[in-house]
Design an enzyme around this catalytic site. Structure first.
Site, PDB file in Angstrom:
ATOM      1  N   HIS A   1      -5.139  87.086  69.351  1.00 49.86           N
ATOM      2  CA  HIS A   1      -5.468  86.626  67.999  1.00 49.86           C
ATOM      3  C   HIS A   1      -5.378  87.776  66.987  1.00 49.86           C
ATOM      4  CE1 HIS A   1      -7.694  83.888  65.185  1.00 49.86           C
ATOM      5  NE2 HIS A   1      -7.946  85.065  64.616  1.00 49.86           N
ATOM      6  N   GLU A   2      -6.034  88.884  67.304  1.00 49.91           N
ATOM      7  CA  GLU A   2      -6.039  90.013  66.367  1.00 49.91           C
ATOM      8  C   GLU A   2      -4.635  90.581  66.165  1.00 49.91           C
ATOM      9  OE1 GLU A   2      -8.479  90.490  64.584  1.00 49.91           O
ATOM     10  OE2 GLU A   2     -10.057  89.485  65.714  1.00 49.91           O
TER      11      GLU A   2
ATOM     12  N   HIS B   1       1.406  89.899  61.284  1.00 47.86           N
ATOM     13  CA  HIS B   1       1.547  89.333  59.946  1.00 47.86           C
ATOM     14  C   HIS B   1       1.572  90.464  58.915  1.00 47.86           C
ATOM     15  CE1 HIS B   1       0.092  85.868  57.088  1.00 47.86           C
ATOM     16  NE2 HIS B   1       1.331  86.244  56.844  1.00 47.86           N
TER      17      HIS B   1
ATOM     18  N   HIS C   1      -2.761  88.736  63.530  1.00 46.37           N
ATOM     19  CA  HIS C   1      -3.013  89.267  62.188  1.00 46.37           C
ATOM     20  C   HIS C   1      -2.206  90.549  61.960  1.00 46.37           C
ATOM     21  CE1 HIS C   1      -6.106  86.506  61.006  1.00 46.37           C
ATOM     22  NE2 HIS C   1      -6.965  86.859  61.948  1.00 46.37           N
TER      23      HIS C   1
END
Length: 779
Positions: free
Chosen positions: A563-564, A570, A567
């Site tokens: 998940h991290e 992105h 980010h």
């Protein structure tokens, strides 16, 4: 964190004030379920860089744990070798920021300067954010108190200057001149227009059009809300009073070990047990006490509030409503949703359309789950009637289980997971992670590892600093800090800032000039000079050691890391010319989509084969179809909380008879599936009402979009470079520089979604339920 009754996911909120510093992204997750099988597909072998990640993270460090200052600065900035340098940098930044502000204020004297207004506003924001974001990281992660104090000073001083800019009528008037000159506005690129629109909305939300006395009232209300919000959050995590449990009420406890110890403790002390909400004993009682009464009392104590806590919340909600109406909005929800995916027209109604659709499509699965639990309760109580499941029954009849991978896997070390991430990024984007040497003084603790993000054509495109191990004083949970955003710098035209007019130029601003120079790079094959992104990942994994060996991650921790890193990528790929729309600087209700999508990749055995450094082919296995029967109950409860968030930020809070507990009970009893428990007031523990006011629905929306994109785009070929490039080109690279609905419409080839109207929100509300329940087939 929310109480166990809600089991919600911590959502990220991105404040969008004009010159607001970029904060951290923090999340808590649960595993998603795999639904399909894949044919064997060749994979790219692990490279030497990939395998080096295993050594980097898994071999215990022989470096001393103590930290000492050196002549190399933080993040490679030569001047930041000691805390005093951060103060000097702050002072130099304020001087340069004031000069740039003066330049913008005189822009109407020249058409050429008006053409540069959006760029210069973005520069001004970046000049301040660059130091504030670094200070935010330092004050949360640095182990040295002197550094933390310096970072706090820098943060507060620069934020105070930002607050002045946010309500600066002169800056607003200059931007208005850009908007009203059609030839100038039409000459702006789409990204520049989006950036200008962000500035415009931020000004208007800050009461910029109001007379001076009303602007003063706006500032006063804003300060009151901040103080109330902090007090509310302290109350949300404050310990609740203990509940008294008689030893005999714990007879037959499923957990015999702890149950026996509690009973012996009661006999020895010759008094009833005092059970504190949130304690291991309380959790054990909720999961294992056959008698319903102690579970009911523990639940009620856990969800209790004082009258003072309720008053703080209600006052905060009312002040928010007053502030919103002061600037011409119907409610705080209307004000907040103006620049989100749930945009006008509709705003609040659009969110409710989404939540209504999500409730309707989740409800059948919830009813099935509750029916199954009712039958368990009937069997347990040996009654003829099928009993109602109460809130205190959930954990007893359906104990929560830790998430597990969809197929059998060997223990996964931290280095192995990073290697798999690097291999996945190479397949999708032609990008990999490479260990890099951090010079002494560049990092704030010996635990930190520096990674280069390397593009196969352009070389290094950014850096990730991984601060992954728990230590005393470090904040808990997982977080993604954007310390530096992408931004084009070769068209800054800094000569117009007239810095040469400053007395003693070198001594006054040299620290700021050197600080900015380090951030600029020219990549092969790319026009212009860019500020390259730099992010920090904070986690609290166990540290490897010589005695215990490498850090082995539990499955939920693997999810966290994926998940991290969603980010992080992105931020790396969101290469924009304006920092206000770079990477994760996008709409609050879109920012979690790329990170949640990354979790979906863990559903695929093809992706999981990347955890084996010697694997060059994916090995299909039968997936584990185990689905938590209570998962739908928890999802539905999260939907209810999102609806409560919308109601609490509607005009209703200004009614004389508004009562937050009554409204919560009414919602639970009319739209909930489990009855409200009289005497409880969970809303005072719903801490996200402050940080995510009116946007708590965001994570649900992004879950729905991520589910759809995974199922329709990636699920059958999750290592496809063609699909990865398409996703990169249609979503990631834009950051916040394009309407999220256009990006969703493009990646899904669904032009009917492009307008993002009420029907689009309803459609998305109907997506999630099919994937959430693990039903077969693509949608």
């Amino acid at each position: 964190m929310l109480a166990s009754a809600a089991r919600n996911v911590l959502v990220v909120r991105r404040s969008r004030k004009l010159f607001q510093a970029r904060g951290s992204l923090s999340v808590q997750r649960s595993a998603f379920r795999y639904r399909s099988t894949f044919s064997p597909t060749p994979t790219i072998p692990a490279s030497a860089d990939d395998k080096a990640l295993i050594t980097l993270f898994d071999e215990p460090s022989n470096k001393p744990s103590s930290f000492s200052w050196s002549h190399t600065g933080l993040f490679g900035h030569p001047s930041l070798t000691h805390p005093r340098a951060l103060i000097s940098l702050t002072n130099a930044t304020l001087i340069r920021a004031q000069k740039l502000t003066d330049r913008i204020l005189h822009a109407r004297e020249s058409r050429d300067e008006l053409l540069k207004v959006v760029k210069n506003l973005d520069r001004l924001s970046d000049l301040l954010c660059g130091v504030i974001d670094l200070s935010e990281l330092v004050r949360n992660a640095h182990p040295d108190r002197v550094w933390v104090d310096a970072a706090n000073h820098a943060y507060e001083a620069l934020c105070e200057f930002m607050n002045v800019l946010n309500t600066h009528v002169g800056l607003y008037e200059v931007l208005k001149a850009v908007f009203t000159d059609k030839s100038i506005f039409d000459s702006l690129s789409p990204e520049a227009r989006q950036t200008a629109l962000i500035f415009w909305r931020d000004f208007e939300k800050s009461a910029i059009n109001l007379p001076p006395k009303q602007r003063e009232k706006f500032v006063s209300l804003s300060s009151e809300i901040l103080v109330l919000g902090r007090e509310f959050q302290r109350g949300a995590i404050a310990p609740r009073p203990p509940v008294s449990i008689k030893p005999e009420e714990l007879s037959g406890l499923k957990d015999q070990g702890m149950g026996v110890r509690l009973q012996l403790q009661a006999r020895f002390t010759k008094r009833d047990l005092l059970i504190y909400p949130g304690s291991l004993q309380a959790q054990m009682i909720m999961r294992a006490a056959p008698d319903e009464e102690p579970r009911r009392r523990v639940y009620a104590a856990t969800h209790s509030s004082t009258s003072e806590q309720i008053q703080v919340l209600e006052t905060m909600l009312q002040k928010r409503a007053e502030l919103s109406q002061l600037v011409g909005s119907k409610s705080f929800a209307h004000l907040t949703l103006d620049d989100k995916m749930a945009k006008s027209p509709g705003k609040l109604q659009n969110v409710n359309h989404f939540l209504d659709a999500l409730m309707n499509h989740t409800a059948p699965a919830v009813k099935d789950a509750l029916r199954a639990l009712s039958l368990k309760k009937q069997e347990h109580l040996r009654t003829t009637n099928v009993p109602i499941i109460q809130a205190w029954d959930r954990d007893f009849y359906c104990p929560p289980e830790p998430p597990t991978p969809p197929i059998s896997l060997p223990p996964l070390t931290l280095g192995t997971v990073f290697m798999a991430l690097s291999r996945l990024f190479r397949h999708l984007y032609g990008v990999n992670l490479r260990p890099a040497h951090a010079s002494p003084g560049e990092v704030w603790h010996t635990d930190i590892q520096k990674l280069e993000v390397v593009d196969e054509k352009q070389g290094v495109i950014g850096w990730i600093y991984a601060d992954l191990f728990a230590r005393r004083g470090k904040p808990g949970g997982a977080a993604h800090y954007t310390v530096r955003c992408s931004r084009r710098t070769d068209d800054d035209y800094e000569s117009g800032d007239r810095l040469e007019d400053l007395p003693d130029l070198n001594n006054n601003i040299k620290d700021s000039i050197e600080f900015e120079a380090v951030k600029r790079h020219q990549l092969p094959g790319q026009d212009g000079v860019y500020q390259l992104p730099l992010v920090v990942l904070l986690c609290e994994f166990a540290r490897p050691s010589i005695s215990r060996g490498a850090t082995v991650l539990q499955w939920h921790e693997v999810n966290t890391l994926f998940h991290e890193m969603g980010h992080a990528m992105h931020s790396m790929i969101g290469r924009t010319e304006y920092q206000n729309v770079a990477g994760t600087r996008c709409a609050t209700d879109f920012v979690e989509f790329p990170s949640i999508l990354m979790e979906h990749f863990l559903n695929s055995p093809m992706v999981l084969s990347l955890f084996d450094p010697d694997s060059t082919f994916s090995t299909p296995q039968s997936p584990n179809h185990h689905i938590d029967p209570c998962h739908a109950i928890d999802t539905y409860q999260q939907i209810l909380l999102a609806a409560l968030d919308q109601m609490y930020h509607s005009p209703a809070v200004l009614h004389n008879d508004f009562d937050s507990t009554t409204e919560y009970a009414k919602l639970q009893n009319t739209r909930g599936m489990i009855p409200y428990v009289n005497g409880t007031s969970f809303q005072t523990q719903f801490g996200h009402l402050f940080g995510y006011g009116a946007t708590y629905y965001s994570y649900l929306l992004d879950r729905a979009i991520a589910s759809r994109v995974w199922g329709n785009v990636f699920s059958e070929d999750p290592l496809s470079r063609t699909l990865g490039e398409r996703y990169k080109d249609q979503v990631l690279r834009f950051g916040g520089g394009r309407d999220p609905w256009k990006m969703v419409s493009a990646i899904l080839s669904s032009p009917e979604l492009e307008s993002g109207d009420a029907e689009a929100m309803r459609v998305v509300g109907r997506w999630r339920i099919e994937d959430e329940l693990g039903l077969p087939g693509r949608h």
